[in-house]
Design a protein around this motif. Structure first.
Motif, PDB file in Angstrom:
ATOM      1  N   PRO A 163       0.810  -1.228   0.000  1.00  0.00           N
ATOM      2  CA  PRO A 163       0.000   0.000   0.000  1.00  0.00           C
ATOM      3  C   PRO A 163       0.841   1.275   0.000  1.00  0.00           C
ATOM      4  CG  PRO A 163      -0.937  -1.598   1.512  1.00  0.00           C
ATOM      5  CD  PRO A 163       0.376  -2.160   1.068  1.00  0.00           C
ATOM      6  N   GLU A 164       1.988   1.259   0.696  1.00  0.00           N
ATOM      7  CA  GLU A 164       2.863   2.430   0.698  1.00  0.00           C
ATOM      8  C   GLU A 164       3.363   2.730  -0.707  1.00  0.00           C
ATOM      9  OE1 GLU A 164       5.660   3.036   4.333  1.00  0.00           O
ATOM     10  OE2 GLU A 164       5.418   0.874   4.073  1.00  0.00           O
ATOM     11  N   LEU A 165       3.795   1.686  -1.405  1.00  0.00           N
ATOM     12  CA  LEU A 165       4.312   1.864  -2.767  1.00  0.00           C
ATOM     13  C   LEU A 165       3.208   2.333  -3.702  1.00  0.00           C
ATOM     14  CD1 LEU A 165       6.678  -1.226  -3.137  1.00  0.00           C
ATOM     15  CD2 LEU A 165       7.176   1.060  -2.271  1.00  0.00           C
ATOM     16  N   LEU A 166       2.019   1.756  -3.556  1.00  0.00           N
ATOM     17  CA  LEU A 166       0.907   2.146  -4.414  1.00  0.00           C
ATOM     18  C   LEU A 166       0.514   3.604  -4.179  1.00  0.00           C
ATOM     19  CD1 LEU A 166      -0.944   1.106  -6.606  1.00  0.00           C
ATOM     20  CD2 LEU A 166      -2.546   0.368  -4.846  1.00  0.00           C
ATOM     21  N   ASP A 167       0.601   4.066  -2.939  1.00  0.00           N
ATOM     22  CA  ASP A 167       0.302   5.469  -2.634  1.00  0.00           C
ATOM     23  C   ASP A 167       1.262   6.395  -3.380  1.00  0.00           C
ATOM     24  OD1 ASP A 167      -1.813   4.881  -1.002  1.00  0.00           O
ATOM     25  OD2 ASP A 167      -0.681   5.047   0.876  1.00  0.00           O
ATOM     26  N   ILE A 168       2.533   6.016  -3.429  1.00  0.00           N
ATOM     27  CA  ILE A 168       3.531   6.831  -4.126  1.00  0.00           C
ATOM     28  C   ILE A 168       3.221   6.887  -5.620  1.00  0.00           C
ATOM     29  CG2 ILE A 168       5.965   6.961  -4.796  1.00  0.00           C
ATOM     30  CD1 ILE A 168       6.625   5.728  -2.048  1.00  0.00           C
ATOM     31  N   ILE A 169       2.974   5.718  -6.227  1.00  0.00           N
ATOM     32  CA  ILE A 169       2.704   5.650  -7.667  1.00  0.00           C
ATOM     33  C   ILE A 169       1.435   6.426  -8.020  1.00  0.00           C
ATOM     34  CG2 ILE A 169       2.213   4.108  -9.598  1.00  0.00           C
ATOM     35  CD1 ILE A 169       5.089   3.972  -8.526  1.00  0.00           C
ATOM     36  N   GLU A 170       0.382   6.242  -7.241  1.00  0.00           N
ATOM     37  CA  GLU A 170      -0.884   6.936  -7.518  1.00  0.00           C
ATOM     38  C   GLU A 170      -0.734   8.448  -7.319  1.00  0.00           C
ATOM     39  OE1 GLU A 170      -3.718   4.981  -5.026  1.00  0.00           O
ATOM     40  OE2 GLU A 170      -4.181   3.450  -6.540  1.00  0.00           O
ATOM     41  N   GLY A 171       0.109   8.847  -6.381  1.00  0.00           N
ATOM     42  CA  GLY A 171       0.352  10.274  -6.182  1.00  0.00           C
ATOM     43  C   GLY A 171       0.996  10.905  -7.408  1.00  0.00           C
ATOM     44  N   ILE A 172       1.939  10.182  -8.025  1.00  0.00           N
ATOM     45  CA  ILE A 172       2.581  10.682  -9.248  1.00  0.00           C
ATOM     46  C   ILE A 172       1.570  10.740 -10.385  1.00  0.00           C
ATOM     47  CG2 ILE A 172       4.429  10.281 -10.919  1.00  0.00           C
ATOM     48  CD1 ILE A 172       5.918   8.736  -8.688  1.00  0.00           C
ATOM     49  N   GLU A 173       0.734   9.694 -10.507  1.00  0.00           N
ATOM     50  CA  GLU A 173      -0.266   9.660 -11.568  1.00  0.00           C
ATOM     51  C   GLU A 173      -1.271  10.805 -11.429  1.00  0.00           C
ATOM     52  OE1 GLU A 173      -1.926   5.763 -11.314  1.00  0.00           O
ATOM     53  OE2 GLU A 173      -0.533   4.927 -12.795  1.00  0.00           O
ATOM     54  N   ARG A 174      -1.629  11.162 -10.194  1.00  0.00           N
ATOM     55  CA  ARG A 174      -2.605  12.238  -9.983  1.00  0.00           C
ATOM     56  C   ARG A 174      -2.088  13.582 -10.483  1.00  0.00           C
ATOM     57  NH1 ARG A 174      -3.831   9.437  -5.179  1.00  0.00           N
ATOM     58  NH2 ARG A 174      -2.325  10.666  -3.996  1.00  0.00           N
ATOM     59  N   ASN A 175      -0.773  13.718 -10.550  1.00  0.00           N
ATOM     60  CA  ASN A 175      -0.184  14.952 -11.058  1.00  0.00           C
ATOM     61  C   ASN A 175      -0.139  14.982 -12.582  1.00  0.00           C
ATOM     62  OD1 ASN A 175       0.295  15.970  -8.492  1.00  0.00           O
ATOM     63  ND2 ASN A 175       2.284  14.950  -8.332  1.00  0.00           N
ATOM     64  N   GLY A 176      -0.685  13.948 -13.196  1.00  0.00           N
ATOM     65  CA  GLY A 176      -0.770  13.920 -14.651  1.00  0.00           C
ATOM     66  C   GLY A 176       0.452  13.383 -15.353  1.00  0.00           C
ATOM     67  N   THR A 177       1.366  12.759 -14.623  1.00  0.00           N
ATOM     68  CA  THR A 177       2.582  12.227 -15.237  1.00  0.00           C
ATOM     69  C   THR A 177       2.557  10.703 -15.172  1.00  0.00           C
ATOM     70  OG1 THR A 177       3.669  12.611 -13.110  1.00  0.00           O
ATOM     71  CG2 THR A 177       4.027  14.252 -14.832  1.00  0.00           C
ATOM     72  N   ARG A 178       1.742  10.101 -16.022  1.00  0.00           N
ATOM     73  CA  ARG A 178       1.573   8.657 -16.003  1.00  0.00           C
ATOM     74  C   ARG A 178       2.852   7.931 -16.425  1.00  0.00           C
ATOM     75  NH1 ARG A 178      -2.787   6.455 -19.847  1.00  0.00           N
ATOM     76  NH2 ARG A 178      -1.544   4.649 -20.343  1.00  0.00           N
ATOM     77  N   GLU A 179       3.556   8.510 -17.383  1.00  0.00           N
ATOM     78  CA  GLU A 179       4.800   7.890 -17.835  1.00  0.00           C
ATOM     79  C   GLU A 179       5.821   7.863 -16.713  1.00  0.00           C
ATOM     80  OE1 GLU A 179       8.441   8.603 -21.032  1.00  0.00           O
ATOM     81  OE2 GLU A 179       6.529   9.608 -21.337  1.00  0.00           O
ATOM     82  N   THR A 180       5.941   8.971 -15.984  1.00  0.00           N
ATOM     83  CA  THR A 180       6.882   9.022 -14.856  1.00  0.00           C
ATOM     84  C   THR A 180       6.496   7.997 -13.796  1.00  0.00           C
ATOM     85  OG1 THR A 180       7.322  11.364 -15.251  1.00  0.00           O
ATOM     86  CG2 THR A 180       7.888  10.494 -13.079  1.00  0.00           C
ATOM     87  N   ALA A 181       5.192   7.883 -13.524  1.00  0.00           N
ATOM     88  CA  ALA A 181       4.734   6.911 -12.526  1.00  0.00           C
ATOM     89  C   ALA A 181       5.144   5.504 -12.918  1.00  0.00           C
ATOM     90  CB  ALA A 181       3.211   6.995 -12.379  1.00  0.00           C
ATOM     91  N   TYR A 182       5.002   5.184 -14.179  1.00  0.00           N
ATOM     92  CA  TYR A 182       5.372   3.842 -14.645  1.00  0.00           C
ATOM     93  C   TYR A 182       6.880   3.621 -14.503  1.00  0.00           C
ATOM     94  CZ  TYR A 182       5.949  -0.186 -17.699  1.00  0.00           C
ATOM     95  OH  TYR A 182       6.278  -1.418 -18.208  1.00  0.00           O
ATOM     96  N   ARG A 183       7.660   4.627 -14.855  1.00  0.00           N
ATOM     97  CA  ARG A 183       9.121   4.480 -14.774  1.00  0.00           C
ATOM     98  C   ARG A 183       9.584   4.381 -13.322  1.00  0.00           C
ATOM     99  NH1 ARG A 183      11.433   4.711 -19.596  1.00  0.00           N
ATOM    100  NH2 ARG A 183      10.401   5.802 -21.319  1.00  0.00           N
ATOM    101  N   VAL A 184       8.933   5.094 -12.425  1.00  0.00           N
ATOM    102  CA  VAL A 184       9.266   4.990 -10.998  1.00  0.00           C
ATOM    103  C   VAL A 184       8.943   3.586 -10.499  1.00  0.00           C
ATOM    104  CG1 VAL A 184       8.650   5.800  -8.687  1.00  0.00           C
ATOM    105  CG2 VAL A 184       9.064   7.456 -10.517  1.00  0.00           C
ATOM    106  N   TYR A 185       7.824   3.042 -10.956  1.00  0.00           N
ATOM    107  CA  TYR A 185       7.481   1.660 -10.579  1.00  0.00           C
ATOM    108  C   TYR A 185       8.568   0.696 -11.053  1.00  0.00           C
ATOM    109  CZ  TYR A 185       5.518  -2.999 -10.955  1.00  0.00           C
ATOM    110  OH  TYR A 185       5.353  -4.355 -10.888  1.00  0.00           O
ATOM    111  N   LEU A 186       9.068   0.888 -12.276  1.00  0.00           N
ATOM    112  CA  LEU A 186      10.124   0.008 -12.791  1.00  0.00           C
ATOM    113  C   LEU A 186      11.384   0.103 -11.930  1.00  0.00           C
ATOM    114  CD1 LEU A 186       9.887   0.413 -16.680  1.00  0.00           C
ATOM    115  CD2 LEU A 186       9.006  -1.441 -15.252  1.00  0.00           C
ATOM    116  N   ILE A 187      11.707   1.305 -11.465  1.00  0.00           N
ATOM    117  CA  ILE A 187      12.861   1.466 -10.580  1.00  0.00           C
ATOM    118  C   ILE A 187      12.651   0.674  -9.291  1.00  0.00           C
ATOM    119  CG2 ILE A 187      14.124   3.117  -9.139  1.00  0.00           C
ATOM    120  CD1 ILE A 187      13.723   5.189 -11.360  1.00  0.00           C
TER     121      ILE A 187
END
Length: 348
Positions: A92-116
């Motif tokens: 849940p902590e990781l998902l909160d981080i990814i969803e927070g990035i997506e909410r800012n409109g940067t879906r590509e960045t969110a995906y790349r952060v997940y890959l990291i």
């Protein structure tokens, strides 16, 4: 209980079961259930930096790892996770981080952060630093990489102007890089990291080894007479070193040109990110060649879009080589005709 599924995988549960059986057999079950105090837990920040350093050491052009991967760690992950033990971090902590990035409109960045995150945990698992990977639990909740259309120029008169603009660019090596990007339409990283040993100018061939290709398969680029001429002139300037396009700050030629160098040159010529990018030369070539009814398989193979069937790909490689050589020369003649505002050649 050995742990909660799926945080503890079946394989991990079986391994623990075998350890318990061994402890019972050796009359050491009490030691197994009450192990000695363990060493301090590994912090996410420490492990992530070790992984990042390994990536930089293994890469040919480490500037991307330093300035992009490190930047994403610092901006998106370290504020929350730097000082947390890896084994205590939850899905849940990781998902909160990814969803927070997506909410800012940067879906590509969110995906790349997940890959990291995934790669850091893969590294930690391989080093036996952790025994569970919370990134597996959020995989299906992370949006996939959004598909974007590469900015490219398609009108004949605009292509001609672009080529004329490139021809008067001040830096000789950067000018050659942009010209060869247009003539060969390989991926930008394949061009800027090209090594002189890969070229056979007498045979008019450029053989890119598998380890430098996106699909990890060797790639043959037939060279037009125009491309060979550019490379012969370039060799007089950079043939002393390993790379055809060495970095400006690498006098010995032992570092490739930065990924931003040619793009910055394109921007300085007045082409915005919405008009043209270095990948746009690939889209431009695909459009022109398809419109002029060249063999679709030959086009896809020259773009290094290999078919999934290895047998079919190998067969096409041999079968289409002659067509590809003719196609690459025709394409070079076509571009030069547009540059000179003359009548482009018809399909051969």
């Amino acid at each position: 209980s050995l742990g909660e599924y799926p945080l503890i995988s079946l394989a991990e549960a079986r391994a623990k079961r075998d350890e318990m059986k061994k402890a019972v057999k050796e009359n050491k079950l009490e030691e197994f259930n009450n192990p000695l105090p363990t060493c301090p837990k590994a912090l996410f920040g420490d492990i992530a930096l070790k992984w990042c350093e390994r990536q930089e050491d293994a890469s040919r052009g480490a500037e991307r790892g330093k300035y992009i991967t490190r930047g994403r760690l610092e901006n998106y992950l370290f504020p929350t996770l730097r000082d947390k033990a890896m084994e205590d971090i939850t899905a849940p902590e990781l998902l909160d981080i990814i969803e927070g990035i997506e909410r800012n409109g940067t879906r590509e960045t969110a995906y790349r952060v997940y890959l990291i995150l995934k790669k850091v945990y893969d590294y930690a698992l391989a080093r036996e630093i952790v025994i569970k990977d919370p990134t597996r639990l959020i995989k299906d909740q992370v949006s996939s990489m959004p598909k974007t259309n590469r900015a490219t120029i398609e009108r004949a008169e605009d292509i001609g102007k672009l080529l004329r603009d490139i021809e008067i660019y001040k830096s000789f090596s950067v000018r050659c890089a942009m010209q060869l990007q247009a003539l060969t339409f390989v991926r930008p990283i394949e061009l800027r990291c090209a090594e002189w040993t890969e070229f056979d100018l007498d045979r008019a061939e450029w053989r890119i080894p598998a380890e430098r290709m996106k699909m990890k398969r060797p790639h043959l680029v037939p060279l037009s007479t125009q491309a060979v001429e550019i490379l012969r002139e370039l060799y007089k300037r950079t043939g002393y070193g390993k790379y055809a396009f060495p970095a400006i700050d690498a006098p010995a030629g032992d570092m490739p040109m930065s990924e931003s160098t040619a793009l910055s040159a394109l921007r300085s010529l007045g082409y915005t990110k919405d008009q043209m990018c270095m990948h746009g030369f690939r889209a431009m070539a695909s459009t022109i060649l398809n419109e002029n009814e060249w063999n679709p398989d030959a086009i896809e193979m020259q773009l290094a879009h290999f078919s999934k069937s290895t047998v079919r790909a190998s067969y096409n490689h041999a079968k289409l080589l002659g067509i590809r050589k003719n196609m690459m020369q025709w394409y070079a003649d076509y571009l030069y005709a547009l540059k000179e505002s003359s009548e482009p050649p018809k399909y051969r």
